[in-house]
Design an enzyme around this catalytic site. Structure first.
Site, PDB file in Angstrom:
ATOM      1  N   ASP A 165      -3.762   1.860  -0.057  1.00 56.30           N
ATOM      2  CA  ASP A 165      -3.640   3.268  -0.404  1.00 56.30           C
ATOM      3  C   ASP A 165      -2.179   3.511  -0.734  1.00 56.30           C
ATOM      4  O   ASP A 165      -1.283   3.143   0.031  1.00 56.30           O
ATOM      5  CB  ASP A 165      -4.114   4.197   0.717  1.00 56.30           C
ATOM      6  CG  ASP A 165      -4.369   5.595   0.168  1.00 56.30           C
ATOM      7  OD1 ASP A 165      -5.271   5.739  -0.678  1.00 56.30           O
ATOM      8  OD2 ASP A 165      -3.639   6.528   0.554  1.00 56.30           O
ATOM      9  N   SER A 166      -1.940   4.110  -1.879  1.00 58.04           N
ATOM     10  CA  SER A 166      -0.565   4.218  -2.329  1.00 58.04           C
ATOM     11  C   SER A 166      -0.338   5.525  -3.049  1.00 58.04           C
ATOM     12  O   SER A 166      -1.288   6.258  -3.346  1.00 58.04           O
ATOM     13  CB  SER A 166      -0.224   3.029  -3.232  1.00 58.04           C
ATOM     14  OG  SER A 166      -1.290   2.764  -4.126  1.00 58.04           O
TER      15      SER A 166
ATOM     16  N   THR B  38     -10.614  -2.302  -4.129  1.00 58.76           N
ATOM     17  CA  THR B  38     -10.023  -1.266  -4.972  1.00 58.76           C
ATOM     18  C   THR B  38     -10.782  -1.167  -6.274  1.00 58.76           C
ATOM     19  O   THR B  38     -11.267  -2.172  -6.795  1.00 58.76           O
ATOM     20  CB  THR B  38      -8.531  -1.534  -5.270  1.00 58.76           C
ATOM     21  OG1 THR B  38      -8.042  -0.490  -6.135  1.00 58.76           O
ATOM     22  CG2 THR B  38      -8.300  -2.875  -5.949  1.00 58.76           C
TER      23      THR B  38
HETATM   24  P1  ITT Z   1      -8.518   2.759  -5.022  1.00 58.02           P
HETATM   25  O1  ITT Z   1      -8.517   3.888  -4.024  1.00 58.02           O
HETATM   26  O2  ITT Z   1      -9.881   2.350  -5.475  1.00 58.02           O
HETATM   27  O3  ITT Z   1      -7.697   1.591  -4.575  1.00 58.02           O
HETATM   28  P2  ITT Z   1      -6.922   4.608  -6.597  1.00 58.02           P
HETATM   29  O4  ITT Z   1      -6.281   4.508  -7.947  1.00 58.02           O
HETATM   30  O5  ITT Z   1      -7.761   5.814  -6.322  1.00 58.02           O
HETATM   31  O6  ITT Z   1      -7.787   3.270  -6.389  1.00 58.02           O
HETATM   32  P3  ITT Z   1      -5.096   5.478  -4.532  1.00 58.02           P
HETATM   33  O7  ITT Z   1      -6.071   6.452  -3.988  1.00 58.02           O
HETATM   34  O8  ITT Z   1      -4.332   4.629  -3.564  1.00 58.02           O
HETATM   35  O9  ITT Z   1      -5.817   4.440  -5.514  1.00 58.02           O
HETATM   36  O10 ITT Z   1      -4.113   6.261  -5.465  1.00 58.02           O
HETATM   37  C1  ITT Z   1      -2.918   5.704  -5.883  1.00 58.02           C
HETATM   38  C2  ITT Z   1      -2.272   6.615  -6.900  1.00 58.02           C
HETATM   39  O11 ITT Z   1      -0.887   6.309  -6.989  1.00 58.02           O
HETATM   40  C3  ITT Z   1      -2.843   6.429  -8.306  1.00 58.02           C
HETATM   41  O12 ITT Z   1      -2.724   7.634  -9.028  1.00 58.02           O
HETATM   42  C4  ITT Z   1      -1.923   5.387  -8.903  1.00 58.02           C
HETATM   43  O13 ITT Z   1      -1.856   5.496 -10.299  1.00 58.02           O
HETATM   44  C5  ITT Z   1      -0.601   5.687  -8.216  1.00 58.02           C
HETATM   45  N1  ITT Z   1       0.098   4.421  -7.947  1.00 58.02           N
HETATM   46  C6  ITT Z   1      -0.032   3.619  -6.846  1.00 58.02           C
HETATM   47  N2  ITT Z   1       0.666   2.495  -6.996  1.00 58.02           N
HETATM   48  C7  ITT Z   1       1.245   2.575  -8.201  1.00 58.02           C
HETATM   49  C8  ITT Z   1       2.070   1.703  -8.930  1.00 58.02           C
HETATM   50  O14 ITT Z   1       2.403   0.506  -8.478  1.00 58.02           O
HETATM   51  N3  ITT Z   1       2.485   2.105 -10.135  1.00 58.02           N
HETATM   52  C9  ITT Z   1       2.133   3.302 -10.632  1.00 58.02           C
HETATM   53  N4  ITT Z   1       1.329   4.169 -10.024  1.00 58.02           N
HETATM   54  C10 ITT Z   1       0.891   3.817  -8.813  1.00 58.02           C
END
Ligand code: ITT
Length: 193
Positions: free
Chosen positions: A70-71, A8
């Site tokens: 992915d979240s 990540t």
């Molecule tokens: P990687 O793909 O490199 O892991 P990313 O930030 O692009 O990093 P994602 O594509 O999974 O990751 O996007 C996740 C989005 O959801 C991102 O905007 C985060 O800020 C938000 N998110 C996920 N988990 C969260 C959490 O625990 N608290 C707050 N926001 C979260």
């Protein structure tokens, strides 16, 4: 100890994952340690597809057992948006995305502001090309204004039903007991152990 690459680029996520996987029988390494600087593709339509895509890309590149997350945030009133597009909902900072969500929910009453955080964790093993996924969810509601300064992303506006405050008002320890990520990683941890 075998290495486990945490694929990540999100610092907030990385710290949580490192905490949640503490003491597993693997040496955790990050993308910097593995020398991976590429933009990792994320073109899937679901959290599962994207988590697998990220884990496979970094796992093939590094030759290491690799975990990706992915979240995102699904808001009922917005028909599941920002969803898989949470990180790119609007260009700019986390704060800009928080403000965009608040704008779209302006005037919407509390009972219609239900939301859910979803995390899918994928584990890719380059030795046999195998992949496994685990999903975790956390229920809450979108606050009317941002509250708290901890965490990252949408944490200041996610009022978490389990802890009765926003994720950004919770300590790392409190968030890590009930978060979507904690719930997904609890299952991954059992497998890795
Ligand atoms: P990687 O793909 O490199 O892991 P990313 O930030 O692009 O990093 P994602 O594509 O999974 O990751 O996007 C996740 C989005 O959801 C991102 O905007 C985060 O800020 C938000 N998110 C996920 N988990 C969260 C959490 O625990 N608290 C707050 N926001 C979260």
């Amino acid at each position: 100890m075998p290495k486990l690459l945490i694929a990540t680029k999100n610092k907030g996520k990385l710290i949580e994952i490192q905490n949640l996987l503490e003491n597993i029988p693997h040496q955790l390494v990050d993308l910097g340690d593995a020398g991976i600087t590429d933009d990792i593709p994320e073109t899937g339509a679901t959290f599962e597809e994207n988590a697998i895509q990220k884990a496979r890309f970094a796992g093939l590149k590094s030759g290491l057992l690799t975990l990706a997350d992915d979240s995102g945030l699904e808001i009922e009133y917005l028909e599941g948006r920002p969803g898989v597009k949470s990180a790119r909902y609007v260009p700019g900072t986390d704060n800009d995305r928080v403000n965009q969500v608040l704008k779209e929910l302006k005037g919407v009453p509390t009972e219609k502001r239900n939301a859910k955080f979803v995390a899918v964790v994928a584990l890719f093993d380059p030795r046999d090309n195998s992949v496994k996924t685990w999903r975790g969810e956390s229920l809450g509601t979108i606050a009317d204004v941002p509250r708290g300064s901890r965490g990252f992303g949408y944490d200041p506006i996610f009022y978490n039903f389990d802890i009765r405050k926003t994720n950004a008002q919770a300590t790392a320890r409190e968030k890590n007991q009930v978060s979507h990520r904690a719930r997904a990683l609890r299952q991954a941890r059992i497998f890795l152990e």
